[in-house]
Design a protein around this motif. Structure first.
Motif, short mmCIF file in Angstrom:
data_model
loop_
_atom_site.label_atom_id
_atom_site.label_comp_id
_atom_site.label_asym_id
_atom_site.label_seq_id
_atom_site.Cartn_x
_atom_site.Cartn_y
_atom_site.Cartn_z
N SER A 75 0.87 -1.19 0.00
CA SER A 75 0.00 0.00 0.00
C SER A 75 0.89 1.23 0.00
CB SER A 75 -0.93 0.00 1.21
OG SER A 75 -0.18 0.01 2.39
N THR A 76 0.33 2.35 -0.48
CA THR A 76 1.19 3.50 -0.77
C THR A 76 1.86 4.15 0.45
OG1 THR A 76 -0.81 4.84 -0.89
CG2 THR A 76 0.14 4.11 -2.97
N PRO A 77 1.28 4.14 1.67
CA PRO A 77 2.00 4.83 2.74
C PRO A 77 3.44 4.33 2.91
CG PRO A 77 -0.23 4.32 3.46
CD PRO A 77 -0.06 3.68 2.12
N PHE A 78 3.60 3.01 2.95
CA PHE A 78 4.95 2.51 3.20
C PHE A 78 5.73 2.26 1.91
CE2 PHE A 78 3.00 2.09 7.31
CZ PHE A 78 4.01 2.62 8.11
N ILE A 79 5.04 2.21 0.77
CA ILE A 79 5.78 2.19 -0.50
C ILE A 79 6.50 3.54 -0.64
CG2 ILE A 79 5.57 2.24 -3.02
CD1 ILE A 79 3.26 0.24 -2.80
N MET A 80 5.77 4.63 -0.37
CA MET A 80 6.36 5.96 -0.51
C MET A 80 7.42 6.20 0.56
SD MET A 80 2.98 8.12 -1.64
CE MET A 80 3.65 9.47 -2.60
N HIS A 81 7.17 5.68 1.75
CA HIS A 81 8.16 5.81 2.82
C HIS A 81 9.45 5.10 2.42
CE1 HIS A 81 9.87 6.09 6.81
NE2 HIS A 81 10.05 4.78 6.80
N GLN A 82 9.31 3.93 1.81
CA GLN A 82 10.48 3.16 1.39
C GLN A 82 11.29 3.91 0.33
OE1 GLN A 82 11.04 -0.10 2.72
NE2 GLN A 82 13.07 0.27 1.86
N TRP A 90 6.28 11.43 3.64
CA TRP A 90 5.75 10.65 2.51
C TRP A 90 4.74 9.60 2.91
CZ3 TRP A 90 5.97 13.01 -1.73
CH2 TRP A 90 7.05 13.85 -2.03
N LYS A 91 4.96 9.01 4.10
CA LYS A 91 3.99 7.96 4.46
C LYS A 91 2.61 8.57 4.73
CE LYS A 91 5.85 7.59 9.16
NZ LYS A 91 7.11 8.32 8.86
N TYR A 92 2.59 9.84 5.13
CA TYR A 92 1.28 10.49 5.35
C TYR A 92 0.68 10.97 4.01
CZ TYR A 92 2.63 9.99 10.13
OH TYR A 92 3.03 9.44 11.32
N ILE A 93 1.54 11.32 3.05
CA ILE A 93 1.03 11.59 1.70
C ILE A 93 0.43 10.29 1.14
CG2 ILE A 93 1.67 12.24 -0.67
CD1 ILE A 93 1.90 14.59 1.18
N GLY A 94 1.12 9.19 1.44
CA GLY A 94 0.66 7.88 0.96
C GLY A 94 -0.70 7.49 1.50
N VAL A 95 -1.15 8.16 2.57
CA VAL A 95 -2.48 7.89 3.13
C VAL A 95 -3.56 8.11 2.06
CG1 VAL A 95 -4.19 8.82 4.76
CG2 VAL A 95 -1.88 8.32 5.53
N PHE A 96 -3.29 9.02 1.12
CA PHE A 96 -4.25 9.25 0.03
C PHE A 96 -4.59 7.93 -0.68
CE2 PHE A 96 -3.08 13.78 0.22
CZ PHE A 96 -4.32 14.36 0.06
N GLY A 97 -3.58 7.06 -0.80
CA GLY A 97 -3.77 5.80 -1.51
C GLY A 97 -4.65 4.81 -0.77
N ILE A 98 -4.97 5.11 0.48
CA ILE A 98 -5.92 4.29 1.23
C ILE A 98 -7.24 5.04 1.37
CG2 ILE A 98 -6.41 3.31 3.51
CD1 ILE A 98 -3.56 2.44 3.63
N PHE A 99 -7.12 6.30 1.78
CA PHE A 99 -8.30 7.15 1.97
C PHE A 99 -9.17 7.20 0.71
CE2 PHE A 99 -9.62 11.44 0.65
CZ PHE A 99 -10.71 11.62 1.49
N THR A 100 -8.53 7.46 -0.44
CA THR A 100 -9.28 7.60 -1.69
C THR A 100 -10.08 6.34 -1.99
OG1 THR A 100 -7.55 9.04 -2.52
CG2 THR A 100 -9.05 8.14 -4.15
N ASN A 101 -9.44 5.20 -1.80
CA ASN A 101 -10.13 3.94 -2.12
C ASN A 101 -11.31 3.69 -1.21
OD1 ASN A 101 -8.54 2.78 -4.35
ND2 ASN A 101 -6.88 3.07 -2.90
N LEU A 102 -11.15 3.99 0.08
CA LEU A 102 -12.28 3.80 1.01
C LEU A 102 -13.44 4.73 0.63
CD1 LEU A 102 -10.53 3.48 4.49
CD2 LEU A 102 -11.93 1.75 3.37
N ALA A 103 -13.09 6.00 0.40
CA ALA A 103 -14.14 6.99 0.15
C ALA A 103 -14.81 6.77 -1.21
CB ALA A 103 -13.56 8.40 0.23
N VAL A 104 -14.01 6.41 -2.23
CA VAL A 104 -14.61 6.19 -3.55
C VAL A 104 -15.46 4.92 -3.54
CG1 VAL A 104 -14.12 5.74 -5.99
CG2 VAL A 104 -12.84 7.50 -4.78
N ALA A 105 -14.92 3.87 -2.89
CA ALA A 105 -15.69 2.61 -2.84
C ALA A 105 -17.04 2.84 -2.17
CB ALA A 105 -14.89 1.54 -2.10
#
Lengths: 513, 45
Positions: A75-82, A90-105
């Motif tokens: 998932s993007t938080p720790f992909i971006m952190h890596q 970056w890991k908090y920017i990566g939160v978008f990659g989880i937040f967006t999916n929950l909200a869009v779904a």
């Protein structure tokens, strides 16, 4: 770490990625955007944006995903952190990659459930004998959840829960056992249904079954270029926006799917194949169904008026009525094809939205796969409640605007900066080319580094007036509740990321002598 | 259909269809990488 899952086959991965990109917008949004932005001339900025922004972002996201997967992140938080472990940001920017999916779904599964319901109503012949106004009114009644259209109490809610349960059940079956199988069945069927409807749309003949125009009149209207539109910034912004939403970039789903690919396996060709498959569905099939059929029966002026409110009305209020002009049997077949292809377009995308959240829970908190899938289903159910019950108040559209539109642009802008300028183009270019089965033209190295970020900055700045306008419009209190929910989801997800990071640090401290 | 619409439609549809078919063909005909690779279906039983 949870890198225990695998794709079954390469074709399955490409179809799943294409399915992730192909959504309802390919059939409902693209033709309307083309009509509103210069007709045939829209395709030129559209394809330019695909080459300069779409393909580079696809390669970037595939490369980020495979890089993260190698380090046990899906998932993007720790992909971006890596990619930049020195900065906490970056890991908090990566939160978008989880937040967006929950909200869009949350709202997308509701939209998907309409297609299931309309398949049922097409087979049951609900629309036969109804007037155009009655069929359009059926939709308004349907989304007013308290009123039943079939005698089933809360019918829209029942179909929504069924759809959500189906998504969750498939996700619980795993990548190759669930997601990939659905893509392998759904994508060919979607294309088949699209081809059947496109042939019917293009071969419509004036005077037959109540048609007032040939199908080619609609095609002519859609494809006649207004070249003056090409010099309009608004048209370029619309083209860039369409490319963005159609490819499902800026969501974190591509990174998640690609994180299960090993370094020696290709991503460059896979990304091209999945991306162009999406374009085929959009440009070839999407353009040949809704506009030619609608103009065939309603004429150009009426369709232009209808497209002002978007493609959803044409798809759910107008087409079911037009299908009934073909007689009961063909109406049922056309209804199953149309809403069937919309369902497959929807389900292959909504499944992709579940995988980053599941990957995150499995990677960081050691959750079992099935538990993660049902957790996703449960959260989407809770978040979907306001979208379902306050649909008429605009909560559905609010979720779509902030999570399904603005967040994508913001996240993609950050990820291209991270990839090209902080991770670095030397490493990034090597990552894209590792194991590649095609030679990626070297010009794309410079496009990724300079052109794509500039494009994204342009799209973001161009969107600011609309964002400002949106923030200042008068909205009902339910929309404010929706906004608070969205903000809460973002902050709660960030808190989960913080906890996961602390957990990782403790583990590292324990390992150190 | 008028000529400019027809040209634009046929060229756009042609380019997109060709690119889709070409890249998918390349995916289908690409040689599998040595094991262990990313895909389980081609694993030795």
């Amino acid at each position: 770490m949870s890198n225990t899952e695998n794709w079954g086959s390469r074709v399955g991965l490409v179809l799943a990625m294409a399915g992730n990109a192909v959504g309802l917008g390919n059939f409902l949004r693209f033709p309307v955007q083309a009509v509103q932005n210069g007709g045939g001339a829209f395709i030129i900025p559209y394809l330019v944006c695909f080459l300069l922004m779409g393909i580079p972002l696809l390669w970037v996201e595939w490369a980020m995903g495979r890089f993260g997967g190698r380090h046990g992140h899906h998932s993007t938080p720790f992909i971006m952190h890596q990619m930049d472990p020195r900065r906490a940001l970056w890991k908090y920017i990566g939160v978008f990659g989880i937040f967006t999916n929950l909200a869009v779904a949350a709202y997308y599964c509701y939209l998907e459930s309409w297609t299931l319901s309309y398949i049922w109503h097409s087979i049951a012949g609900t629309f036969i004998g109804q007037s155009a106004d009655q069929v359009a009114g059926f939709f308004s009644t349907y989304v007013d959840v308290g009123v039943s259209t079939t005698g089933i109490p809360y019918e829209a809610v029942v179909f929504w829960i069924l759809c959500l349960a189906l998504n969750t059940w498939i996700l619980a079956k795993g990548l190759s056992g669930g997601v990939e199988k659905v893509a392998k069945i759904g994508m060919p069927l979607l294309i088949l249904f699209g081809v059947i409807l496109a042939i019917r749309g293009v071969t419509l003949t004036a005077g037959e079954n109540g048609a007032i125009n040939d199908g080619t009149v609609g095609l002519n209207f859609l494809w006649t270029p207004d070249y003056s539109a090409m010099w309009s910034g608004k048209v370029w912004l619309a083209a860039a926006g369409q490319i963005f939403f159609t490819l499902s970039v800026g969501m974190g789903t591509i990174q998640c799917y690609a994180s299960y690919v090993r370094k020696k396996d290709d991503i460059a060709l896979n990304a091209m194949s999945a991306g162009w498959m999406n374009e085929f569905v959009e440009v070839v099939l999407g353009a040949a169904v809704i506009i030619p059929i609608s103009i065939g029966y309603l004429g150009i002026d009426k369709v232009v008026e209808l497209t002002k409110t978007g493609g959803l009305g044409l798809g759910f209020k107008t087409l079911p009525y037009l299908f009934t002009q073909w007689g009961p049997v063909l109406a049922a077949v056309a209804g199953v094809c149309w809403f069937g292809l919309l369902f497959f377009a929807g389900v292959t995308s909504s499944l992709a939205m579940g995988t980053p959240i599941m990957g995150f829970l499995k990677d960081e908190f050691g959750w079992k796969h099935k538990n993660a899938a049902w957790f996703f289903g449960g959260v989407v159910f809770l978040l979907g409640l306001p979208c379902v019950f306050w649909f008429s108040e605009g909560v559905f559209d609010e979720f779509d605007y902030w999570a399904g539109t603005v967040s994508l642009v913001v996240f993609a802008l950050f990820e291209i900066i991270l990839f090209a300028w902080i991770f670095g183009m030397d490493k990034g270019w090597n990552e894209i080319n590792a194991g590649a089965d095609i030679k990626v033209p070297v010009i794309f190295r410079y496009i990724i580094q300079y052109i794509t970020p500039l494009f994204l900055i342009g799209v973001f700045i161009g969107s600011l007036p609309a964002i400002w306008e949106k923030m200042n419009e008068d909205v009902p209190w339910q929309v404010w509740v929706g906004r608070v929910i969205l903000l809460s989801v973002f902050f709660i997800t960030s808190w989960f990321v913080y906890v996961a990071y602390q957990k990782r640090r403790k583990q590292l401290d324990t390992v150190k002598p | 259909m008028n000529t400019s619409a027809l040209i634009l439609m046929l060229s756009s549809v042609g380019i997109v269809t060709f690119a889709t078919a070409y890249f998918f063909f390349r995916v289908v005909t690409a040689k599998p990488k040595p094991e262990p690779d990313s895909y389980t279906d081609n694993d030795p039983v």
